[in-house]
Design a protein around this motif. Structure first.
Motif, short mmCIF file in Angstrom:
data_model
loop_
_atom_site.label_atom_id
_atom_site.label_comp_id
_atom_site.label_asym_id
_atom_site.label_seq_id
_atom_site.Cartn_x
_atom_site.Cartn_y
_atom_site.Cartn_z
N ILE A 159 47.24 47.91 41.59
CA ILE A 159 46.98 48.86 43.17
C ILE A 159 47.16 50.36 42.28
N GLN A 160 47.63 50.55 41.07
CA GLN A 160 47.51 51.55 40.49
C GLN A 160 45.93 51.86 39.77
N LEU A 161 45.34 50.85 39.68
CA LEU A 161 43.86 51.36 39.48
C LEU A 161 42.84 51.74 40.49
N ALA A 162 43.60 51.37 41.87
CA ALA A 162 43.12 51.69 43.24
C ALA A 162 43.43 53.13 43.16
N GLN A 163 44.69 53.91 42.54
CA GLN A 163 44.95 54.86 43.04
C GLN A 163 44.64 55.91 42.02
N ARG A 164 44.80 55.60 40.92
CA ARG A 164 44.50 56.44 39.80
C ARG A 164 43.14 56.30 38.86
N GLY A 165 42.53 55.23 39.56
CA GLY A 165 40.60 55.07 38.51
C GLY A 165 41.47 54.36 37.40
N ILE A 166 39.73 54.48 36.33
CA ILE A 166 40.52 54.42 34.54
C ILE A 166 40.39 55.21 34.28
N THR A 167 42.49 55.47 33.43
CA THR A 167 42.21 56.16 32.87
C THR A 167 42.49 56.21 31.59
N ALA A 168 42.35 56.81 30.96
CA ALA A 168 43.35 56.32 29.20
C ALA A 168 45.20 55.75 29.40
N PHE A 169 45.80 56.35 30.72
CA PHE A 169 46.99 55.51 30.99
C PHE A 169 46.63 54.43 31.24
N THR A 170 45.68 54.22 32.43
CA THR A 170 45.75 53.10 33.28
C THR A 170 45.38 52.33 32.74
N ALA A 171 43.86 52.31 31.88
CA ALA A 171 43.55 50.94 30.91
C ALA A 171 44.44 50.53 29.64
N SER A 172 44.72 51.54 28.68
CA SER A 172 45.67 50.15 28.40
C SER A 172 47.14 49.62 28.90
N LYS A 173 47.18 50.08 30.40
CA LYS A 173 48.44 48.87 30.72
C LYS A 173 47.94 47.48 30.91
N VAL A 174 46.52 47.99 31.51
CA VAL A 174 45.69 46.93 32.24
C VAL A 174 45.40 45.63 30.92
N HIS A 175 45.02 46.44 29.75
CA HIS A 175 45.10 45.62 28.57
C HIS A 175 45.69 45.13 27.81
N ILE A 176 46.60 45.18 28.50
CA ILE A 176 47.92 44.35 27.94
C ILE A 176 48.72 43.69 28.83
N TRP A 177 47.85 44.35 29.78
CA TRP A 177 48.54 42.89 31.12
C TRP A 177 47.57 41.91 30.70
N SER A 178 46.45 42.01 30.31
CA SER A 178 45.30 41.32 30.11
C SER A 178 45.45 40.34 28.71
N ILE A 179 46.25 40.87 27.64
CA ILE A 179 47.01 40.19 26.62
C ILE A 179 47.98 39.53 27.18
N TYR A 180 48.88 39.89 27.80
CA TYR A 180 50.31 39.33 27.82
C TYR A 180 49.75 37.79 29.19
N TRP A 181 48.18 37.70 29.87
CA TRP A 181 47.69 36.53 30.67
C TRP A 181 47.05 35.57 29.96
N HIS A 182 46.34 36.14 29.11
CA HIS A 182 45.59 35.12 27.93
C HIS A 182 46.80 34.45 27.63
N PHE A 183 47.61 35.37 26.32
CA PHE A 183 48.72 34.47 25.77
C PHE A 183 49.41 33.25 26.73
N LEU A 184 49.31 33.83 27.95
CA LEU A 184 50.31 32.21 28.90
C LEU A 184 49.42 31.38 29.05
N ASP A 185 47.96 31.24 29.00
CA ASP A 185 47.30 29.73 28.74
C ASP A 185 46.89 29.33 27.42
#
Lengths: 201, 100
Positions: A159-185
């Motif tokens: 939702i935040q990506l849709a609202q704000r686009g890819i910025t330094a702020f949102t991109a680092s958050k998405v990167h962090i979430w992707s680390i978390y998701w891969h870690f669960l695998d």
């Protein structure tokens, strides 16, 4: 929070000092998660043959379903890789679509895991049945709770990506979430190998 | 650095296919092969470690960015401690002094 761009020569998520620090900080959190799951694996390793009056692992494990769960989570980890790939190409729509696909696979995994728990309880193995049941369901449940948290986290980030686009702020958050998701695998690989496959030997 | 940080997507496919192969190979080894149990344990453990490494380096971008050394050293240290927690606990609780 202020996220000033300090370096344009690296991917967006590393461009601000805040984004860079948050990613490093999240890796430090991942180390704590490794220790958390290590303690749960240790618990299971010690107690897995203390079955009391309840059923043993091979009596309740349904290996076909576990393999499907594994493939679902592995595939969601794969599609999650494309979230970062899209983001680094500046494709915000692509990133959101890949997040959605990733979450659908994650949801599929979770539905199967809930069915697995229902099957265990019906087969006479609940969390209070035996030390085996307690350690197994604590390990699986902690992992499943992380996946559940990751689902909601992913929805909010999309939702935040849709609202704000890819910025330094949102991109680092998405990167962090992707680390978390891969870690669960990563955690699941060890659950699959040592709990299920190990349990069948 | 740019070749590493700008994910091409090829690494994703390689990691995924290897992950699937290792998963099904491990299932086959445990259920179908006639190897000794200790051999099965060794092989599936190695497969799991390879798969975890694939995730860490190909998907989690552990070895990129200015802080890569800190990330790698800290994570490897945590894995080392995790291994001690798991095998240390099992050893203490089972070797020579049964709790049952």
């Amino acid at each position: 929070m202020e996220s000033k761009i300090t370096n344009y020569s690296v991917p967006t998520e590393y461009q601000s000092e805040l984004g860079k620090m948050n990613i490093l900080g999240f890796w430090i959190f991942i180390a704590a998660e490794i220790i958390l799951f290590a303690t749960l694996f240790a618990l299971y390793g010690v107690y897995h043959d203390r079955i009391g009056d309840g059923p043993a692992g091979p009596e309740v494990f349904v290996i076909k379903d576990v393999v499907i769960q594994t493939v679902l989570l592995l595939t969601s980890s794969f599609t999650c890789g494309y979230v970062i790939t899209s983001m680094r190409r500046g494709n915000v729509k692509g990133a959101i679509v890949w997040i959605a696909i990733t979450l659908l696979f994650g949801l599929g995994f979770l539905v199967m895991e809930i069915n697995e728990f229902i099957h265990y309880v019906n087969a006479g193995l609940a969390i209070q049945t035996s030390a085996f049941g307690s350690s197994l369901l604590t390990l699986l449940g902690t992992h499943g709770a992380h996946v559940t948290f990751g689902l909601f986290w992913g929805i909010i980030l999309a939702i935040q990506l849709a609202q704000r686009g890819i910025t330094a702020f949102t991109a680092s958050k998405v990167h962090i979430w992707s680390i978390y998701w891969h870690f669960l695998d990563v955690v699941w690989i060890f659950v699959f190998t040592f709990v299920y496959l190990g349990g069948l030997m | 650095m740019s070749s590493k940080t700008h994910a091409s997507g090829v690494g994703n496919i390689v990691g995924y296919v290897l992950g699937l192969i290792l998963t099904f190979a491990a299932v086959w080894i445990v259920l179908e092969s006639s190897l000794a149990t200790s051999m099965k344990w060794t092989i599936i453990s190695i497969f799991a470690i390879i798969q975890a490494g694939l995730q860490l380096f190909m998907f989690m971008h552990m070895s990129e960015g200015e802080d890569r050394d800190a990330k790698v050293v800290h994570t490897v240290y945590a894995i080392f401690m995790g291994i001690i927690v798991v095998f240390g606990s099992i050893w203490v609780m089972t070797a020579g002094h049964p709790i049952g």
